[in-house]
Design a protein around this motif. Structure first.
Motif, PDB file in Angstrom:
ATOM      1  N   ILE A 292     -60.808  -6.398  35.177  1.00  0.00           N
ATOM      2  CA  ILE A 292     -60.417  -5.119  35.772  1.00  0.00           C
ATOM      3  C   ILE A 292     -59.369  -5.307  36.867  1.00  0.00           C
ATOM      4  N   HIS A 293     -59.569  -6.327  37.696  1.00  0.00           N
ATOM      5  CA  HIS A 293     -58.687  -6.520  38.853  1.00  0.00           C
ATOM      6  C   HIS A 293     -57.450  -7.365  38.547  1.00  0.00           C
ATOM      7  N   THR A 294     -57.334  -7.847  37.336  1.00  0.00           N
ATOM      8  CA  THR A 294     -56.148  -8.630  36.967  1.00  0.00           C
ATOM      9  C   THR A 294     -55.441  -8.012  35.769  1.00  0.00           C
ATOM     10  N   ILE A 295     -55.944  -8.264  34.585  1.00  0.00           N
ATOM     11  CA  ILE A 295     -55.298  -7.818  33.352  1.00  0.00           C
ATOM     12  C   ILE A 295     -55.214  -6.304  33.274  1.00  0.00           C
ATOM     13  N   GLU A 296     -56.332  -5.625  33.579  1.00  0.00           N
ATOM     14  CA  GLU A 296     -56.307  -4.164  33.483  1.00  0.00           C
ATOM     15  C   GLU A 296     -55.366  -3.543  34.514  1.00  0.00           C
ATOM     16  N   LYS A 297     -55.300  -4.132  35.678  1.00  0.00           N
ATOM     17  CA  LYS A 297     -54.414  -3.601  36.719  1.00  0.00           C
ATOM     18  C   LYS A 297     -52.956  -3.657  36.246  1.00  0.00           C
ATOM     19  N   LEU A 298     -52.574  -4.761  35.614  1.00  0.00           N
ATOM     20  CA  LEU A 298     -51.216  -4.895  35.084  1.00  0.00           C
ATOM     21  C   LEU A 298     -50.988  -3.930  33.922  1.00  0.00           C
ATOM     22  N   TRP A 299     -51.994  -3.833  33.046  1.00  0.00           N
ATOM     23  CA  TRP A 299     -51.894  -2.950  31.880  1.00  0.00           C
ATOM     24  C   TRP A 299     -51.743  -1.500  32.307  1.00  0.00           C
ATOM     25  N   MET A 300     -52.534  -1.058  33.271  1.00  0.00           N
ATOM     26  CA  MET A 300     -52.488   0.333  33.709  1.00  0.00           C
ATOM     27  C   MET A 300     -51.206   0.653  34.480  1.00  0.00           C
ATOM     28  N   ARG A 301     -50.625  -0.355  35.113  1.00  0.00           N
ATOM     29  CA  ARG A 301     -49.342  -0.142  35.772  1.00  0.00           C
ATOM     30  C   ARG A 301     -48.284   0.213  34.733  1.00  0.00           C
ATOM     31  N   TYR A 302     -48.346  -0.480  33.599  1.00  0.00           N
ATOM     32  CA  TYR A 302     -47.426  -0.194  32.495  1.00  0.00           C
ATOM     33  C   TYR A 302     -47.755   1.152  31.846  1.00  0.00           C
ATOM     34  N   VAL A 303     -49.056   1.414  31.635  1.00  0.00           N
ATOM     35  CA  VAL A 303     -49.501   2.660  31.020  1.00  0.00           C
ATOM     36  C   VAL A 303     -49.069   3.869  31.845  1.00  0.00           C
ATOM     37  N   ASN A 304     -49.260   3.806  33.141  1.00  0.00           N
ATOM     38  CA  ASN A 304     -48.897   4.920  34.023  1.00  0.00           C
ATOM     39  C   ASN A 304     -47.389   5.175  34.041  1.00  0.00           C
ATOM     40  N   ARG A 305     -46.619   4.145  33.690  1.00  0.00           N
ATOM     41  CA  ARG A 305     -45.171   4.304  33.655  1.00  0.00           C
ATOM     42  C   ARG A 305     -44.695   4.946  32.354  1.00  0.00           C
ATOM     43  N   ILE A 306     -45.350   4.638  31.247  1.00  0.00           N
ATOM     44  CA  ILE A 306     -44.882   5.157  29.959  1.00  0.00           C
ATOM     45  C   ILE A 306     -45.563   6.451  29.532  1.00  0.00           C
TER      46      ILE A 306
ATOM     47  N   PRO B 200     -46.024   9.481  30.944  1.00  0.00           N
ATOM     48  CA  PRO B 200     -45.273  10.736  31.074  1.00  0.00           C
ATOM     49  C   PRO B 200     -44.243  10.910  29.954  1.00  0.00           C
ATOM     50  N   LYS B 201     -43.588   9.821  29.572  1.00  0.00           N
ATOM     51  CA  LYS B 201     -42.590   9.894  28.500  1.00  0.00           C
ATOM     52  C   LYS B 201     -43.251  10.198  27.163  1.00  0.00           C
ATOM     53  N   ILE B 202     -44.379   9.529  26.899  1.00  0.00           N
ATOM     54  CA  ILE B 202     -45.097   9.766  25.642  1.00  0.00           C
ATOM     55  C   ILE B 202     -45.614  11.200  25.584  1.00  0.00           C
ATOM     56  N   SER B 203     -46.174  11.680  26.680  1.00  0.00           N
ATOM     57  CA  SER B 203     -46.705  13.044  26.737  1.00  0.00           C
ATOM     58  C   SER B 203     -45.594  14.063  26.516  1.00  0.00           C
ATOM     59  N   GLN B 204     -44.451  13.794  27.082  1.00  0.00           N
ATOM     60  CA  GLN B 204     -43.316  14.701  26.916  1.00  0.00           C
ATOM     61  C   GLN B 204     -42.866  14.733  25.465  1.00  0.00           C
ATOM     62  N   THR B 205     -42.837  13.559  24.828  1.00  0.00           N
ATOM     63  CA  THR B 205     -42.440  13.484  23.420  1.00  0.00           C
ATOM     64  C   THR B 205     -43.435  14.226  22.532  1.00  0.00           C
ATOM     65  N   ILE B 206     -44.734  14.037  22.801  1.00  0.00           N
ATOM     66  CA  ILE B 206     -45.769  14.724  22.028  1.00  0.00           C
ATOM     67  C   ILE B 206     -45.660  16.232  22.206  1.00  0.00           C
ATOM     68  N   SER B 207     -45.414  16.676  23.450  1.00  0.00           N
ATOM     69  CA  SER B 207     -45.283  18.101  23.740  1.00  0.00           C
ATOM     70  C   SER B 207     -44.122  18.714  22.972  1.00  0.00           C
ATOM     71  N   LYS B 208     -42.994  17.987  22.916  1.00  0.00           N
ATOM     72  CA  LYS B 208     -41.826  18.485  22.167  1.00  0.00           C
ATOM     73  C   LYS B 208     -42.134  18.556  20.676  1.00  0.00           C
TER      74      LYS B 208
ATOM     75  N   LYS C  73     -57.021  12.708  28.199  1.00  0.00           N
ATOM     76  CA  LYS C  73     -56.009  12.053  29.018  1.00  0.00           C
ATOM     77  C   LYS C  73     -55.498  10.812  28.306  1.00  0.00           C
ATOM     78  N   LEU C  74     -54.195  10.782  28.086  1.00  0.00           N
ATOM     79  CA  LEU C  74     -53.586   9.656  27.388  1.00  0.00           C
ATOM     80  C   LEU C  74     -53.834   8.358  28.139  1.00  0.00           C
ATOM     81  N   GLU C  75     -53.800   8.426  29.469  1.00  0.00           N
ATOM     82  CA  GLU C  75     -54.057   7.228  30.274  1.00  0.00           C
ATOM     83  C   GLU C  75     -55.448   6.663  29.999  1.00  0.00           C
ATOM     84  N   LYS C  76     -56.429   7.558  29.869  1.00  0.00           N
ATOM     85  CA  LYS C  76     -57.800   7.111  29.622  1.00  0.00           C
ATOM     86  C   LYS C  76     -57.931   6.508  28.229  1.00  0.00           C
TER      87      LYS C  76
END
Length: 337
Positions: free
Chosen positions: A304-318, A320-328, A47-50
């Motif tokens: 976990i409850h501050t920096i990681e929460k912000l980081w994962m919000r960004y990660v979860n947004r990008i 799908p786009k990265i996965s789609q690019t890799i798939s192509k 999982k790219l998110e992980k």
């Protein structure tokens, strides 16, 4: 152990106490990987998110710790090279376990497919062969060797072993494994006591008193597996407190086992060397361990409850786009070949 330098000419209760504590660290590393292999063996993809979550955690501690010591000049850290190196914590192996785990996780879907394709018998044969090469061959002091085994290959071995337990032995409820694991811990500790005693007469043996404390020695392997199976079979109800503390353990490792922070903690701050012959060593060590564990846990939970929460919000947004690019990209390569 490297903080303390005990004489081989005599045995003190302080020396035995430090050896007793140090054994737990090696077993803990093995248990960490056994747990990982047990839960990852049935994963069919990474999982790219992980991956990004893991990288973000390691990157944060690497940069934050290095900048702290660089800016404060504590312990004389003033090298810009160290700061630049902190930007690449995984490739530079800032934490050997983190790097090895990251590599194994990337290959885990392929490893899992290969292991399941082997079947039970060949999977067991693979474990036996690796046990002989990486473990049994290393048992003779001054003579043995482990066939160029490194940290990654040892963690891979534990992964394969845990996978076998999950795939083929999960239904077996082995009784008294915790008891046997505890007994194995004591017997492993007694190997150091024996070599300490022999070392009074043969200095060379005293210098390798903790030889059988190595991650890839049979005593430590047996102890690790017994404790893993024993606790795995315990019927413990879900606990929010336990889960919260468990979520912070890897962060505790990254924080307190950083090269810079480790030196500062044990040598500069707690001055462990000054307790080498003191009766206060026992209380001092327990207090230090608890302070480091819970102190680092608080820091990690805050992250976990501050920096990681912000980081994962960004990660979860990008992602799908990265996965789609890799798939192509993969589709394009497949079409080309």
């Amino acid at each position: 152990m490297e903080v303390f330098s005990f004489s081989t000419n005599n045995i003190t209760i302080q020396k035995l106490w430090v050896q007793w504590l140090s054994l737990g660290g090696k077993i803990g590393v093995n248990l960490f990987m056994l747990i990982s292999g047990y839960f990852l063996i049935n994963s069919s993809n990474i999982k790219l998110e992980k991956i990004l979550k893991f990288w973000g955690q390691v990157f944060f501690y690497s940069v934050a710790i290095t900048l702290f010591f660089y800016l404060t000049k504590i312990d004389g850290v003033n090298s810009m090279k160290t700061v630049i190196k902190s930007l690449f914590p995984l490739s530079s192996s800032a934490w050997w376990y983190a790097t090895c785990y990251f590599v194994i996780y990337l290959f885990s879907p392929y490893i899992n497919q290969l292991l399941k394709g082997l079947g039970k018998r060949k999977h067991l044969c693979l474990i036996l062969l690796m046990t002989i090469l990486f473990c049994v061959s290393n048992e003779l002091i001054f003579v043995g060797g482990s066939f160029a085994m490194n940290n990654t290959s040892w963690l891979l071995y534990l992964y394969i072993l845990a996978g076998y337990i999950r795939l083929y032995k999960d239904e077996i409820k082995t009784k008294h494994c915790i008891l046997w694991g505890t007994l194995s811990y004591i017997l492993t500790f007694l190997t150091a006591v024996s070599l300490d005693l022999l070392g009074i007469r043969v200095t060379r043996l005293g210098k390798v008193a903790t030889f059988y404390f190595g991650m890839n020695t049979l005593p430590v392997l047996i102890t690790s597996v017994l404790l893993f199976i024993g606790f795995k079979n315990l019927d413990i109800k879900s606990s929010k407190i336990i889960n919260t503390i468990a979520a912070s353990t890897f962060g505790i490792y990254l924080l307190h086992d950083s090269v810079l922070f480790r030196h500062y903690l044990w040598i500069t701050l707690f001055k462990n060397k000054s307790y080498i012959n003191s009766v206060n060593l026992f209380g001092h060590s327990v207090i230090c361990i608890l302070l480091v564990f819970f102190g680092c846990s608080v820091v990690e939970l805050f992250r976990i409850h501050t920096i990681e929460k912000l980081w994962m919000r960004y990660v979860n947004r990008i992602c799908p786009k990265i996965s789609q690019t890799i798939s192509k990209g993969i589709s394009a390569v497949e079409a080309h070949f």
